[in-house]
Design an enzyme around this catalytic site. Structure first.
Site, short mmCIF file in Angstrom:
data_model
loop_
_atom_site.label_atom_id
_atom_site.label_comp_id
_atom_site.label_asym_id
_atom_site.label_seq_id
_atom_site.Cartn_x
_atom_site.Cartn_y
_atom_site.Cartn_z
N TYR A 80 0.85 -1.19 0.00
CA TYR A 80 0.00 0.00 0.00
C TYR A 80 0.88 1.24 0.00
O TYR A 80 2.07 1.18 0.31
CB TYR A 80 -0.95 0.01 1.21
CG TYR A 80 -0.28 0.17 2.55
CD1 TYR A 80 -0.10 1.44 3.12
CD2 TYR A 80 0.20 -0.92 3.24
CE1 TYR A 80 0.53 1.59 4.34
CE2 TYR A 80 0.82 -0.79 4.47
CZ TYR A 80 0.98 0.48 5.01
OH TYR A 80 1.61 0.63 6.23
N CYS A 81 0.28 2.36 -0.40
CA CYS A 81 0.94 3.66 -0.35
C CYS A 81 -0.04 4.64 0.28
O CYS A 81 -0.93 4.23 1.01
CB CYS A 81 1.41 4.10 -1.73
SG CYS A 81 0.06 4.43 -2.88
N GLN A 82 0.08 5.91 -0.02
CA GLN A 82 -0.81 6.90 0.57
C GLN A 82 -2.19 6.91 -0.10
O GLN A 82 -3.20 6.93 0.58
CB GLN A 82 -0.19 8.30 0.51
CG GLN A 82 -0.96 9.37 1.26
CD GLN A 82 -1.03 9.12 2.76
OE1 GLN A 82 -0.15 8.49 3.34
NE2 GLN A 82 -2.08 9.59 3.39
N GLY A 84 -2.83 5.03 -3.37
CA GLY A 84 -3.03 3.91 -4.30
C GLY A 84 -2.29 4.05 -5.61
O GLY A 84 -2.14 3.08 -6.34
N TYR A 109 -3.38 4.16 2.19
CA TYR A 109 -3.42 4.31 3.65
C TYR A 109 -4.45 5.33 4.10
O TYR A 109 -5.02 5.19 5.17
CB TYR A 109 -2.02 4.69 4.18
CG TYR A 109 -1.95 4.73 5.67
CD1 TYR A 109 -2.00 3.56 6.42
CD2 TYR A 109 -1.81 5.93 6.35
CE1 TYR A 109 -1.94 3.59 7.80
CE2 TYR A 109 -1.74 5.97 7.74
CZ TYR A 109 -1.80 4.80 8.45
OH TYR A 109 -1.74 4.82 9.83
#
Length: 114
Positions: A80-82, A84, A109
């Site tokens: 995951y990232c901030q 997507g 996230y």
């Protein structure tokens, strides 16, 4: 090649990648020890992350690739990232590196914390 497939070429995810909504992602990672990776920067990671996640910054180039050498390519990998976007790019790269099953958190996230 149709006009639509030309326009959207590269925007579809490889079949090895599945994008899960928050609830499905949460359920999947709660089933024991999983390979869970946050691909955001160190500063983003330090401001909050999913418990048990490792941090491998997508923007670190070759260091990103070498950091994944300790992960099993034949086991599910959750990233995951901030928002997507980065994790979708990372997922494509990971498939190219030989990972067979990659799960990405839809919306990143920021959706996890709501």
């Amino acid at each position: 090649m149709s006009l639509l497939s030309f326009l959207f070429k590269g925007h579809t995810m490889p079949e090895e990648v599945q994008v899960l909504d928050r609830e499905d992602y949460k359920q999947a990672i709660s089933k024991g020890k999983v390979q869970l990776v946050d691909v955001r920067t160190r500063a983003e990671f330090m401001s909050g992350h999913i418990k048990g996640a490792s941090n491998i910054d997508f923007f670190q180039g070759s260091a990103f690739e070498s950091a994944f050498s300790r992960f099993k390519r034949d086991k599910p990998l959750f990233i995951y990232c901030q928002s997507g976007n980065r994790s979708q790019r990372a997922a494509r790269k990971l498939v190219d590196m030989g990972f067979k099953e990659v799960y990405d958190l839809k919306g990143g996230y920021r959706t996890w914390t709501y």
